[in-house]
Write a protein that holds these residues in place. Structure first.
Motif, short mmCIF file in Angstrom:
data_model
loop_
_atom_site.label_atom_id
_atom_site.label_comp_id
_atom_site.label_asym_id
_atom_site.label_seq_id
_atom_site.Cartn_x
_atom_site.Cartn_y
_atom_site.Cartn_z
N ALA A 34 2.42 5.15 7.46
CA ALA A 34 3.49 4.28 7.00
C ALA A 34 3.64 4.31 5.49
CB ALA A 34 3.25 2.86 7.50
N SER A 35 2.54 4.38 4.77
CA SER A 35 2.61 4.39 3.30
C SER A 35 3.26 5.68 2.80
CB SER A 35 1.22 4.21 2.70
OG SER A 35 0.35 5.22 3.16
N THR A 36 2.99 6.79 3.46
CA THR A 36 3.63 8.06 3.09
C THR A 36 5.13 7.99 3.39
OG1 THR A 36 1.60 9.25 3.59
CG2 THR A 36 3.62 10.56 3.49
N ARG A 52 7.00 5.35 3.43
CA ARG A 52 7.62 4.48 2.43
C ARG A 52 7.92 5.26 1.15
NH1 ARG A 52 6.29 2.04 -1.98
NH2 ARG A 52 4.09 2.55 -1.78
N ARG A 53 6.95 6.03 0.68
CA ARG A 53 7.16 6.81 -0.54
C ARG A 53 8.27 7.83 -0.37
NH1 ARG A 53 1.56 6.82 -0.11
NH2 ARG A 53 0.57 5.36 -1.52
N LEU A 54 8.30 8.51 0.76
CA LEU A 54 9.34 9.51 1.01
C LEU A 54 10.72 8.88 1.12
CD1 LEU A 54 7.49 11.87 3.51
CD2 LEU A 54 8.07 12.33 1.11
N MET A 55 10.81 7.74 1.79
CA MET A 55 12.10 7.06 1.90
C MET A 55 12.64 6.66 0.53
SD MET A 55 13.36 7.00 4.95
CE MET A 55 14.55 5.68 4.98
N ASN A 56 11.75 6.28 -0.37
CA ASN A 56 12.19 5.88 -1.71
C ASN A 56 12.66 7.07 -2.55
OD1 ASN A 56 11.92 3.10 -1.44
ND2 ASN A 56 9.73 3.20 -1.83
N LEU A 57 12.34 8.29 -2.11
CA LEU A 57 12.83 9.50 -2.77
C LEU A 57 14.03 10.12 -2.06
CD1 LEU A 57 9.41 11.17 -3.63
CD2 LEU A 57 10.95 9.96 -5.20
N TRP A 58 14.35 9.63 -0.88
CA TRP A 58 15.46 10.16 -0.09
C TRP A 58 16.76 9.88 -0.85
CZ3 TRP A 58 18.22 7.50 4.42
CH2 TRP A 58 18.93 8.43 5.18
N PRO A 59 17.56 10.91 -1.14
CA PRO A 59 18.73 10.73 -2.01
C PRO A 59 19.68 9.59 -1.63
CG PRO A 59 18.27 13.05 -1.77
CD PRO A 59 17.33 12.32 -0.83
N GLN A 116 10.16 -1.51 0.18
CA GLN A 116 9.06 -2.19 -0.51
C GLN A 116 7.77 -2.18 0.29
OE1 GLN A 116 11.11 -6.01 -1.04
NE2 GLN A 116 11.00 -5.62 -3.24
N TYR A 117 7.89 -2.23 1.62
CA TYR A 117 6.68 -2.39 2.44
C TYR A 117 6.95 -1.86 3.83
CZ TYR A 117 3.14 -4.75 5.28
OH TYR A 117 2.13 -5.02 6.17
N VAL A 118 5.98 -1.12 4.36
CA VAL A 118 5.98 -0.72 5.77
C VAL A 118 4.57 -1.02 6.29
CG1 VAL A 118 6.27 1.15 7.44
CG2 VAL A 118 7.63 1.16 5.32
N ALA A 119 4.49 -1.85 7.32
CA ALA A 119 3.20 -2.18 7.91
C ALA A 119 2.57 -0.93 8.52
CB ALA A 119 3.37 -3.26 8.98
N GLU A 120 1.27 -0.81 8.39
CA GLU A 120 0.57 0.37 8.92
C GLU A 120 0.76 0.52 10.42
OE1 GLU A 120 -0.81 3.07 7.54
OE2 GLU A 120 -0.26 2.27 5.59
N ASP A 121 0.98 -0.59 11.14
CA ASP A 121 1.21 -0.50 12.58
C ASP A 121 2.71 -0.39 12.92
OD1 ASP A 121 2.18 -3.06 12.10
OD2 ASP A 121 0.90 -4.03 13.58
N TRP A 122 3.55 -0.20 11.92
CA TRP A 122 4.99 -0.01 12.10
C TRP A 122 5.66 -1.22 12.76
CZ3 TRP A 122 7.55 4.10 9.96
CH2 TRP A 122 6.76 5.15 9.51
#
Length: 150
Positions: free
Chosen positions: A3-5, A7-14, A24-30
């Motif tokens: 989930a943390s990965t 989140r980072r990728l979504m924040n770079l998605w154009p 801002q946040y994605v729970a590890e259990d989605w």
């Protein structure tokens, strides 16, 4: 994917990056996601408030993604329909908080157990930091157990 990965990728998605949409946040259990849409000069509409397309975009993928990860690979999960109700002008940053309850996941599993398609609506409110509702967004999910799992 963690989930943390994600989140980072979504924040770079154009589409998110260039419209000032941040995950801002994605729970590890989605089970939960929090998203912000920052009001910037380049993403305002003609009357200098949040552009409706961005309000919808900030909410677009998350019910489907939460359901996909919660249900697992034995299910098809697709967005079927969507609707937005504009409640008040967004004159500042706005937020959406998605929480997919375990009971909703259990209901989807039970309804899809025989291989039938399941259609279910989910709703999220888009709010200011003070809690004023700017928009309500509804998404309908299509869920079906894959043939190999029936």
């Amino acid at each position: 994917m963690r989930a943390s990965t994600f989140r980072r990728l979504m924040n770079l998605w154009p589409p998110f990056l260039f419209n000032s949409i941040g995950v801002q946040y994605v729970a590890e259990d989605w089970s939960e996601v929090r998203v912000v849409l920052k009001l910037r000069p380049w993403n305002r509409n003609y009357v200098r408030t949040q552009f409706g397309g961005n309000l919808f975009a900030m909410t677009d993928p998350f019910w489907m993604l939460l359901a996909m990860h919660q249900l697992g690979n034995d299910y098809y999960v697709w967005d079927k329909a969507g609707a937005i109700e504009f409640v008040a002008p967004g004159r500042e940053d706005v937020y959406a908080h998605f929480k997919l309850e375990p009971s909703a996941v259990d209901e989807l599993r039970a309804a899809a157990a025989g291989g039938e398609k399941v259609l279910r609506w989910f709703e999220v409110a888009v709010k200011t930091a003070s809690g004023e509702v700017v928009a309500r967004v509804r998404k309908q999910l299509y869920v079906r157990l894959k043939p190999k799992a029936r």
